[in-house]
Design a protein around this motif. Structure first.
Motif, PDB file in Angstrom:
ATOM      1  N   HIS A 256       0.855  -1.273  -0.061  1.00 34.39           N
ATOM      2  CA  HIS A 256       0.136  -0.110   0.029  1.00 34.39           C
ATOM      3  C   HIS A 256       0.829   1.239  -0.102  1.00 34.39           C
ATOM      4  O   HIS A 256       0.598   2.320  -0.755  1.00 34.39           O
ATOM      5  N   LEU A 257       1.988   1.257   0.741  1.00 34.17           N
ATOM      6  CA  LEU A 257       2.830   2.458   0.882  1.00 34.17           C
ATOM      7  C   LEU A 257       3.643   2.813  -0.552  1.00 34.17           C
ATOM      8  O   LEU A 257       3.849   3.930  -0.828  1.00 34.17           O
ATOM      9  N   SER A 260       1.120   4.364  -2.632  1.00 36.76           N
ATOM     10  CA  SER A 260       0.501   5.311  -2.100  1.00 36.76           C
ATOM     11  C   SER A 260       0.539   6.631  -3.029  1.00 36.76           C
ATOM     12  O   SER A 260       1.518   6.715  -3.985  1.00 36.76           O
TER      13      SER A 260
END
Length: 591
Positions: A256-257, A260
C-alpha cells in the motif's frame, strides 16, 4: 580449527548427580545400620555375660570361697569351657581368677582396664582386647556389686566374631534394592533426556526459523513434562500464526505504501532507511534538481533544512518539545509540494511529500469559476432589474414600450435559466458521476431527434446537416449526457459558425471498444491561439458577440466532461475561415 565441544547431556548429569547423592546416602545408611547391628549383637552378647555374672553373685553365698566358685563353674558353665572368670574385691584384691586358681592375692593393673573403669562408673562395662597374661583376644564383661566386681571373659575367636558380625543378608538385600532404584531412576532420566533432546531440537529449529512438522517433530511426552511441552508448543503455534498474520499485514502495508499517492520515507533514529517508496524519491529528485544515489541523501537537500533542524531539536530535547509534527511548503519547477515530518517516541521519523499542484490549480479554478459565474449572472440580472425598474418608475410608459421591456426581461430570464441549467449539469458530472444510469443507446436515432428539434434554427441560418452515421450505431451511456454532447455541438455551430454553412457528422473508425466520431462544420472557424482554452467554462472567442447571441459559455465544457465521463476522449482542430472539427470517441457495448 574449531574444536567441537564435548559435554555431558543434562539427563546424564542429573542421573550422575542423583546417583552420587543416593550412593552417599545409601552407603552411609547401610554402614550405619551395619554398625548398629554389630553394636546390637555385641550388646546382646554382653547382656548374656552380665547374666552369668548376676547368677553367680546370686547363687554363691560366699564369693571368697574358691571351692564354691570352682564348683559353680564346673556345674553351670560347662558349655563354656574357655570362659575366664575373675572376682575382685573393691580393695583391689583379686579373690579368684579361673586361669590362676591357686593365687591368693595377685596385685595386677586390673583397674586400668576399660571394662573395670566402665563398671566403676556405670555399674557394668565390656571391652574386646588381648589378655595381659596370654595375649589372647577376649571379650571381657564386668559387673560391679557391693564389695565385689565380677568379670567374665570369653575368647574372641572366629566363632564369636561370626556371631557378633552383622547379618550379610541385610547387605545383599540393600544392594539389590539399590540396584533396582538406580535402574528405575536411570530409566526415568533417560525418558526425561529424550524429551529434553526433542525440546532442544525443537527450540533450535524454532530459533533458526526453520519449518517444523508438528506431528513428527513436536516433542510431545506424557506427565508434567509433556504438559509443559504442550504449553510451549501451543505458545509457539500462536506466535507462528501471529507472525504469519503480521507478515501478511506487513506485506499489505508495504504494498500500500509503495503505491500510495504520497511520497513516504521512514527512517530510524540514526537516519538509516526503513521504508521508502518510489514516489518519495521521485519528488525528492524533482525538488533537489539532481538524481539521488540513495534515500539517505535527502538530508543534504537544501530545501529540507527546516525539517532537518526540527528533527535535530526533537532528538536533542525530546521532553521539551510536545508537538512532534512539522510541515513546510516548497515551490519548485512549477510545482507545489507539502512536506510533513512526524518524529516518533523512539526518535525514528517519517517524511510525507504531497504534490498539491493540482489542488492549488483547482483552488484557483474554483475562484475563477466563482468570479465568472458572478459575472455571467450579473448581466441578465442587471438587465431584468433595469427594465423592470423603468416600467415601475414610469407608469405612463406606452403600452408598446412596456411590452418590449417585458419581452426583453423574459429573454434575459431564459438566458439565466439556461445558465443555471448548464451549471447544474456540470456540477452533477463532476461531483455525482456515479449517479448516472447507463443504457443501450442508438446514436443515429438520438441525432435524428435533435435535428428535428432544431430544424427551424437550421433553416433560419440556411445550414445543411449531413448525417453520415451508420444505422444503428449502439453505445452504452447516459441519455441526457449523450444528448448534451450532440445538442451543444450543433447549437455552437448555429450560434457561432455563421450562415450558409454545412455540418458533417460521421463515424470514421471502429475498434473492439470504441467508435470514433467526427463533427465538422464549414463555418468561420477560430484562430489557433484559442484552441487550448476552448473547453474552459465561460471562455469565449468573441465575448461581446457571444453574450449578444445569448450563449452561456458552458456548452463545450459540458461536451468535454460528458465525453470524459463515458471514458472517451476529444480533441479539436480549426483554423480561421476554414471551419472547426471535433474528433471524439464513445465506448461500444461489449458483451
Amino acid at each position: 580449527m574449531n574444536k567441537k565441544k564435548h559435554f555431558i547431556q543434562f539427563h546424564n548429569r542429573l542421573f550422575l548427580t542423583v546417583l552420587l547423592l543416593f550412593l552417599l546416602f545409601a552407603g552411609s545408611f547401610i554402614v550405619y545400620q551395619y554398625q548398629r547391628e554389630k553394636v546390637y549383637r555385641v550388646e546382646l552378647f554382653n547382656t548374656k555375660l552380665q547374666g552369668i555374672n548376676n547368677r553367680m553373685y546370686t547363687l554363691l553365698p560366699n564369693l571368697d570361697n574358691k571351692e564354691q566358685i570352682q564348683f559353680y563353674i564346673d556345674k553351670y558353665l560347662v558349655d563354656l569351657p574357655n570362659i575366664k572368670l575373675t572376682i575382685i574385691k573393691k580393695g583391689r584384691q583379686i579373690v579368684f581368677d579361673s586361669y590362676a586358681p591357686d593365687a591368693t592375692i595377685i596385685q595386677m593393673g586390673y583397674w586400668d582396664n576399660e571394662e573395670i573403669k566402665q563398671a566403676l562408673e556405670k555399674g557394668s562395662g565390656y571391652q574386646i582386647r588381648k589378655d595381659h597374661s596370654t595375649s589372647t583376644p577376649y571379650f571381657f564383661s564386668a559387673t560391679i556389686y557391693p564389695n565385689y566386681i565380677i568379670r567374665t571373659a570369653v575368647p574372641y575367636d572366629s566363632m564369636l566374631k561370626s556371631t557378633l558380625q552383622s547379618d550379610t543378608r541385610y547387605l545383599t538385600f540393600s544392594f539389590i534394592i539399590s540396584v533396582l532404584l538406580i535402574s528405575l531412576f536411570y530409566s526415568y532420566t533417560a525418558k526425561l533426556g529424550q524429551a529434553i533432546r526433542k525440546l532442544r531440537k525443537f527450540t533450535q529449529r524454532a530459533e533458526e526459523d526453520k519449518y517444523i512438522q508438528w506431528e513428527s517433530e513436536a516433542p510431545y511426552s506424557s506427565g508434567e513434562m509433556g504438559e509443559v511441552t504442550r504449553h510451549i508448543i501451543n505458545v509457539y503455534r500462536k506466535l507462528q500464526d501471529t507472525k504469519e498474520a503480521l507478515s501478511i499485514e506487513k506485506d499489505k502495508l508495504f504494498a500500500h505504501l509503495q503505491f500510495s499517492r504520497e511520497g513516504l520515507g521512514i527512517f530510524s533514529a540514526n537516519r538509516t532507511e526503513i521504508l521508502v517508496n518510489k514516489l518519495f524519491l521521485r519528488y525528492c529528485n524533482h525538488i533537489s534538481d539532481i538524481n539521488l544515489k540513495n534515500s539517505e541523501e535527502v538530508f543534504q537537500i537544501k530545501e529540507f533544512e527546516p525539517i532537518i533542524q526540527f528533527i535535530n531539536e526533537v532528538q536533542q530535547s525530546p521532553s521539551q518539545i510536545k508537538d512532534r509534527r512539522r510541515n513546510i511548503s516548497i515551490e519548485k519547477n512549477g510545482k507545489t509540494f507539502i512536506i510533513e515530518c512526524i518524529v516518533f517516541d523512539d526518535m525514528s521519523f517519517e517524511f510525507s511529500i504531497n504534490d498539491v499542484t493540482k489542488e492549488e490549480e483547482k483552488i484557483q479554478l474554483k475562484k475563477q469559476l466563482t468570479q465568472n459565474i458572478a459575472h455571467e449572472l450579473k448581466t441578465p440580472v442587471s438587465s431584468i432589474q433595469g427594465y423592470l425598474e423603468t416600467i415601475v418608475e414610469h407608469p405612463n410608459l406606452s403600452e408598446e414600450k412596456r411590452i418590449s421591456f417585458l419581452q426583453r426581461c423574459f429573454a434575459q430570464s431564459n438566458r439565466l435559466a439556461r445558465l443555471l441549467q448548464d451549471l447544474s449539469i456540470l456540477t452533477r458530472i463532476e461531483e455525482s458521476s456515479d449517479m448516472y444510469d447507463n443504457q443501450d443507446m442508438d446514436i443515429n436515432l438520438l441525432v435524428q431527434t435533435i435535428l428535428e428539434e432544431i430544424e427551424l434554427d437550421l433553416r433560419k441560418k440556411n445550414i445543411i446537416v449531413h448525417n453520415e452515421l451508420p444505422s444503428p450505431i449502439h453505445v452504452k451511456g447516459n441519455y441526457s449526457l449523450l444528448y448534451s454532447i450532440f445538442r451543444n455541438l450543433l447549437d455552437n455551430s448555429i450560434a457561432h459558425a455563421g450562415e450558409h454553412i454545412e455540418i458533417f457528422l460521421s463515424c470514421f473508425k471502429e475498434t473492439d471498444e470504441y467508435y470514433f466520431f467526427s463533427y465538422r462544420d464549414t463555418g468561420v472557424g477560430i484562430p489557433s491561439e484559442h484552441l487550448n482554452r476552448l473547453f474552459e467554462r465561460f471562455y469565449r472567442v468573441d465575448k461581446g458577440r457571444s453574450r449578444k447571441l445569448g450563449g452561456t459559455g458552458l456548452g463545450l465544457a459540458i461536451v468535454k466532461n460528458s465525453i470524459l465521463l463515458h471514458q472517451g476522449s476529444i480533441l479539436v482542430k480549426s483554423s480561421e475561415g476554414k471551419g472547426i472539427e471535433f474528433v471524439f470517441t464513445l465506448p461500444k457495448i461489449t458483451e
